[in-house]
Structure formats: structure tokens, C-alpha cells
Write a protein that holds these residues in place. Structure first.
Motif, short mmCIF file in Angstrom:
data_model
loop_
_atom_site.label_atom_id
_atom_site.label_comp_id
_atom_site.label_asym_id
_atom_site.label_seq_id
_atom_site.Cartn_x
_atom_site.Cartn_y
_atom_site.Cartn_z
N ASN A 197 28.08 39.21 -0.23
CA ASN A 197 29.45 39.32 0.28
C ASN A 197 30.17 40.51 -0.36
O ASN A 197 30.84 41.28 0.31
CB ASN A 197 30.25 38.05 0.01
CG ASN A 197 29.64 36.81 0.62
OD1 ASN A 197 29.26 35.92 -0.12
ND2 ASN A 197 29.55 36.75 1.93
N TYR A 202 31.05 32.96 -2.77
CA TYR A 202 31.20 34.42 -2.73
C TYR A 202 30.04 34.98 -3.54
O TYR A 202 29.97 34.82 -4.76
CB TYR A 202 32.55 34.82 -3.32
CG TYR A 202 32.80 36.31 -3.30
CD1 TYR A 202 33.07 36.97 -2.11
CD2 TYR A 202 32.78 37.06 -4.47
CE1 TYR A 202 33.30 38.34 -2.08
CE2 TYR A 202 33.03 38.43 -4.45
CZ TYR A 202 33.28 39.05 -3.26
OH TYR A 202 33.51 40.41 -3.23
N GLN A 220 35.19 31.90 -2.50
CA GLN A 220 36.06 32.59 -1.55
C GLN A 220 36.95 31.55 -0.87
O GLN A 220 36.49 30.48 -0.49
CB GLN A 220 35.16 33.29 -0.54
CG GLN A 220 35.84 34.14 0.45
CD GLN A 220 34.81 34.90 1.28
OE1 GLN A 220 33.89 35.51 0.73
NE2 GLN A 220 34.94 34.85 2.57
N LEU A 221 38.22 31.88 -0.71
CA LEU A 221 39.18 30.95 -0.13
C LEU A 221 40.12 31.71 0.80
O LEU A 221 40.75 32.68 0.38
CB LEU A 221 39.98 30.27 -1.25
CG LEU A 221 40.85 29.10 -0.91
CD1 LEU A 221 40.02 27.94 -0.38
CD2 LEU A 221 41.62 28.64 -2.14
N VAL A 222 40.19 31.28 2.05
CA VAL A 222 41.11 31.89 3.01
C VAL A 222 42.41 31.11 2.97
O VAL A 222 42.40 29.87 2.95
CB VAL A 222 40.51 31.87 4.44
CG1 VAL A 222 41.50 32.44 5.44
CG2 VAL A 222 39.21 32.65 4.48
N HIS A 223 43.52 31.82 2.96
CA HIS A 223 44.82 31.17 2.83
C HIS A 223 45.78 31.75 3.87
O HIS A 223 45.96 32.96 3.94
CB HIS A 223 45.36 31.38 1.42
CG HIS A 223 46.73 30.83 1.19
ND1 HIS A 223 47.15 29.61 1.67
CD2 HIS A 223 47.79 31.34 0.52
CE1 HIS A 223 48.41 29.40 1.29
NE2 HIS A 223 48.81 30.45 0.59
N THR A 237 42.24 36.65 2.21
CA THR A 237 41.07 36.03 1.60
C THR A 237 41.09 36.36 0.12
O THR A 237 41.29 37.51 -0.27
CB THR A 237 39.78 36.56 2.25
OG1 THR A 237 39.85 36.32 3.66
CG2 THR A 237 38.56 35.87 1.68
N TRP A 246 45.19 26.05 3.82
CA TRP A 246 44.09 26.58 3.02
C TRP A 246 42.80 26.37 3.79
O TRP A 246 42.58 25.32 4.38
CB TRP A 246 44.00 25.85 1.68
CG TRP A 246 45.22 26.02 0.84
CD1 TRP A 246 46.32 25.22 0.83
CD2 TRP A 246 45.48 27.05 -0.09
NE1 TRP A 246 47.25 25.69 -0.06
CE2 TRP A 246 46.75 26.81 -0.65
CE3 TRP A 246 44.75 28.15 -0.53
CZ2 TRP A 246 47.32 27.64 -1.61
CZ3 TRP A 246 45.31 28.97 -1.49
CH2 TRP A 246 46.57 28.71 -2.03
N GLY A 247 41.93 27.34 3.76
CA GLY A 247 40.61 27.21 4.37
C GLY A 247 39.67 26.48 3.42
O GLY A 247 40.00 26.20 2.27
N GLN A 287 42.21 39.56 -4.52
CA GLN A 287 42.45 39.53 -3.08
C GLN A 287 41.52 40.52 -2.42
O GLN A 287 41.42 41.68 -2.85
CB GLN A 287 43.90 39.88 -2.75
CG GLN A 287 44.18 39.80 -1.28
CD GLN A 287 45.63 40.15 -0.94
OE1 GLN A 287 46.44 40.37 -1.83
NE2 GLN A 287 45.93 40.18 0.33
N SER A 342 47.58 35.96 6.73
CA SER A 342 46.52 35.30 5.97
C SER A 342 45.83 36.33 5.09
O SER A 342 45.90 37.53 5.34
CB SER A 342 45.51 34.63 6.90
OG SER A 342 44.81 35.59 7.64
#
Length: 191
Positions: free
Chosen positions: A83, A79, A159-162, A179, A73-74, A190, A177
Motif C-alpha cells: 500500500n 496498511y 488504514q482508516l477511512v473517515h 484516509t 468511520w470506515g 494522513q 473524507s
């Protein structure tokens, strides 16, 4: 050996507990592998709550993530409307570009009808198709242009990068991956 007075040690204990809790929030372990009977499981940390919300989204959309296996997980990031405008502006421009082909074909058909000296009714029908395609393109351009110059930094969510593994079209597990945005109400999107 350095000896600290008792009050200083008492002040360090809460900071030590906070550091331990913060280190636990960055864990990439799935939520179901948490320690059994831990009282803190009900009051999840913000990072864990975001990860759980995304995991629920992935589970609800399992057909888009076949063979899903979480990897990492980032760091959560704000957000904002800026953005959102950047992302939606690109999507709107892609829609505009995609609609140019049918519009240009309709224009070519209209010009060909004029060059052939088709019957006025036939030329009018072809011109009508071109007019609809042109209006559609104009409306898409207006939408795309509405996202230009947005300076509103109002926070909309997190916002979460996975990064994850999922089966590709050949059936092999591949690293991918995505976001995700988690809105305050818990809704996940998403990007």
C-alpha cells in the motif's frame, strides 16, 4: 418451549458479552460521550483506539480541518508495504512530472543559446542550469521507480477511512473524507 441444559447456557453468556462488546466498537459516537464511570473506558477496543488516535491528529491539525464534525468511520484495514509503495510511487511520479516543466524550459534555453551563438561562458552557464534540472529529474525518476514491483506484504499499520464535515473555502460546511494510517506506536499520518 425448548429447554437447554445449564452448561450450554453458561457457554453462550461469554459469546453474548463478546457480541455486545463488538457491536459497541463500531459505534460512531465520539469518545467523550461514552458512559460515565464505565470501567472499560480505560481499556479501549482496537477500533476505538484507532478513532481516538485519528481524532487527536485532527485536533492537532485543526487548521487543515476547520469546523471539523465527525460523520462516520470506515472499517479498519491493514496498511502494508505494498500500500505504501503504491501511494508513495504516485506521489513520486507527480513530483517527477512537476519537475519536467523547469527541465524542459532549461533545455529550451540551452538550445536557444546555441542557436544564437551566445558567448561560450553564457552557454556554459545555461548548460549548467539544464544539467542540474536534468539530474534533479533523474533522481526523482529513480525514487519513483523504486516503488515499482514492491511485493512485501509486511504490515506497517492500520488504514482508516473517515468521513467528516469541515468548512470549505467559502465558509460552508461540506462533506469530505480522508484516509489515515495509524502506526503501532500511535503515530498518525494522513494519506
Amino acid at each position: 418451549m425448548i429447554q437447554y441444559p445449564a452448561p450450554a447456557m453458561k457457554n453462550l453468556f461469554p459469546a453474548f458479552i463478546f457480541l455486545l462488546m463488538a457491536a459497541g466498537c463500531n459505534s460512531s459516537a465520539p469518545a467523550d460521550k461514552a458512559a460515565a464511570g464505565a470501567p472499560a473506558a480505560k481499556a479501549a477496543a482496537p477500533g476505538d483506539t484507532l478513532q481516538q488516535a485519528v481524532a487527536k491528529y485532527v485536533a492537532a491539525h485543526a487548521d487543515a480541518f476547520p469546523g471539523y464534525e465527525p460523520v462516520r468511520w470506515g472499517a479498519p484495514a491493514a496498511y502494508t508495504k505494498i500500500n505504501e509503495a503504491a501511494i508513495k510511487g504516485v506521489v513520486a511520479m507527480q513530483a517527477f512530472d512537476d519537475a519536467l516543466t523547469p527541465r524542459n524550459q532549461a533545455l529550451a534555453n540551452y538550445k536557444a543559446s546555441l542557436a544564437r551563438h551566445d558567448a561560450p561562458a553564457k552557454t556554459a552557464a545555461i548548460m549548467g542550469l539544464y544539467g542540474k534540472a536534468n539530474k534533479h529529474n533523474d533522481s526523482l525518476l529513480v525514487i519513483a521507480n523504486s516503488f515499482i514491483g514492491v511485493k512485501d506484504s509486511t504490515r506497517l499499520g492500520t488504514q482508516l477511512v473517515h468521513a467528516y464535515r469541515a468548512k470549505n473555502q467559502a465558509g460552508a460546511l461540506a462533506l469530505d473524507s480522508a484516509t489515515f494510517v495509524v502506526y503501532p506506536g500511535g503515530r498518525v499520518e494522513q494519506l
